[in-house]
Write an enzyme that holds these catalytic residues in place. Sequence first.
Site, PDB file in Angstrom:
ATOM      1  N   SER A  61       0.824  -1.209   0.000  1.00 47.46           N
ATOM      2  CA  SER A  61       0.000   0.000   0.000  1.00 47.46           C
ATOM      3  C   SER A  61       0.861   1.264   0.000  1.00 47.46           C
ATOM      4  CB  SER A  61      -0.901   0.020   1.233  1.00 47.46           C
ATOM      5  OG  SER A  61      -1.626  -1.184   1.335  1.00 47.46           O
TER       6      SER A  61
HETATM    7  N1  SAH Z   1      -0.480  -5.164   4.016  1.00 46.32           N
HETATM    8  C1  SAH Z   1       0.181  -5.452   2.763  1.00 46.32           C
HETATM    9  C2  SAH Z   1      -0.694  -5.083   1.580  1.00 46.32           C
HETATM   10  C3  SAH Z   1      -1.008  -6.315   0.848  1.00 46.32           C
HETATM   11  S1  SAH Z   1      -2.138  -6.239  -0.494  1.00 46.32           S
HETATM   12  C4  SAH Z   1       1.553  -4.820   2.686  1.00 46.32           C
HETATM   13  O1  SAH Z   1       1.934  -4.081   3.597  1.00 46.32           O
HETATM   14  O2  SAH Z   1       2.296  -5.124   1.742  1.00 46.32           O
HETATM   15  C5  SAH Z   1      -3.425  -7.264   0.120  1.00 46.32           C
HETATM   16  C6  SAH Z   1      -3.084  -8.683   0.440  1.00 46.32           C
HETATM   17  O3  SAH Z   1      -4.263  -9.307   0.925  1.00 46.32           O
HETATM   18  C7  SAH Z   1      -2.625  -9.531  -0.757  1.00 46.32           C
HETATM   19  O4  SAH Z   1      -1.375 -10.084  -0.491  1.00 46.32           O
HETATM   20  C8  SAH Z   1      -3.708 -10.602  -0.872  1.00 46.32           C
HETATM   21  O5  SAH Z   1      -3.225 -11.863  -1.290  1.00 46.32           O
HETATM   22  C9  SAH Z   1      -4.221 -10.657   0.548  1.00 46.32           C
HETATM   23  N2  SAH Z   1      -5.574 -11.218   0.705  1.00 46.32           N
HETATM   24  C10 SAH Z   1      -6.661 -11.036  -0.061  1.00 46.32           C
HETATM   25  N3  SAH Z   1      -7.715 -11.707   0.444  1.00 46.32           N
HETATM   26  C11 SAH Z   1      -7.277 -12.347   1.564  1.00 46.32           C
HETATM   27  C12 SAH Z   1      -7.870 -13.209   2.540  1.00 46.32           C
HETATM   28  N4  SAH Z   1      -9.160 -13.564   2.482  1.00 46.32           N
HETATM   29  N5  SAH Z   1      -7.114 -13.670   3.549  1.00 46.32           N
HETATM   30  C13 SAH Z   1      -5.806 -13.333   3.650  1.00 46.32           C
HETATM   31  N6  SAH Z   1      -5.179 -12.531   2.767  1.00 46.32           N
HETATM   32  C14 SAH Z   1      -5.892 -12.034   1.742  1.00 46.32           C
END
Ligand code: SAH
Length: 218
Positions: A61
């Site tokens: 993000s």
């Molecule tokens: N917090 C992260 C942002 C990641 S983007 C950072 O600092 O880099 C969002 C993430 O959520 C992705 O990696 C995606 O695979 C994950 N995601 C989506 N749906 C999910 C679920 N139901 N359970 C766990 N992870 C999930």
Amino acid sequence: MAFELERKLMVEQQLKSRGIKDKSVLTAMENVERHLFIGEHMRERAYDDCALPIGEGQTISQPYMVAIMTELLELKGNEKVLEIGTGSGYQSAILSRLASEVYTIERIKPLALKAEDLFKKLGYANIRVVISDGTLGLPEQAPFDGIIVTAAAPEIPETLARQLKIGGRLVIPVGSRYSQILYQVKNTPSGISTSMSTYCVFVPLIGEYGWGEAGEEQ
Ligand code: SAH
């Protein structure tokens, strides 16, 4: 430019100037080495004012979004926090400095393993990575002081709200697959209270109480 200086500028120009006030959040963002959570070929863009690709079609993000979401968790230092969407692990690393215990759930195994490896290497010892569908929360560790969802949900999953302590905060982007509003949900003694923060754009939360793989609400 040296990464340390880039981080200082990021804090001044992207966070303080847009109203982030929580000193501990600003300090964590000044200290966590965001470039280490990003592929080497993108490192010179690590402190840019935007989200960046991290592989598997996912993103780390924008720094401002990490800061405002963390601020909305209202952490003092001794909390037990759950993150859904480990991704690169950057948000978990920020949380690790502001809370006592961090659980983070990722559904894509290679991302989870990579983040876990990085936490070990960098000494973030209070983070536990779980590979599963985060829309179900983590009942075996509940209740939490804070829950942060870093992917876009079609609605507030009740399963997560139910895993908050009284006084606990859930921070979550809710809306369509392509644009959302960031919400802070509080579990108060008299019930759930919800307040809106800012517009945002996240990758979809995919799972039982999120979006389906193909885009339909489940
Ligand atoms: N917090 C992260 C942002 C990641 S983007 C950072 O600092 O880099 C969002 C993430 O959520 C992705 O990696 C995606 O695979 C994950 N995601 C989506 N749906 C999910 C679920 N139901 N359970 C766990 N992870 C999930």
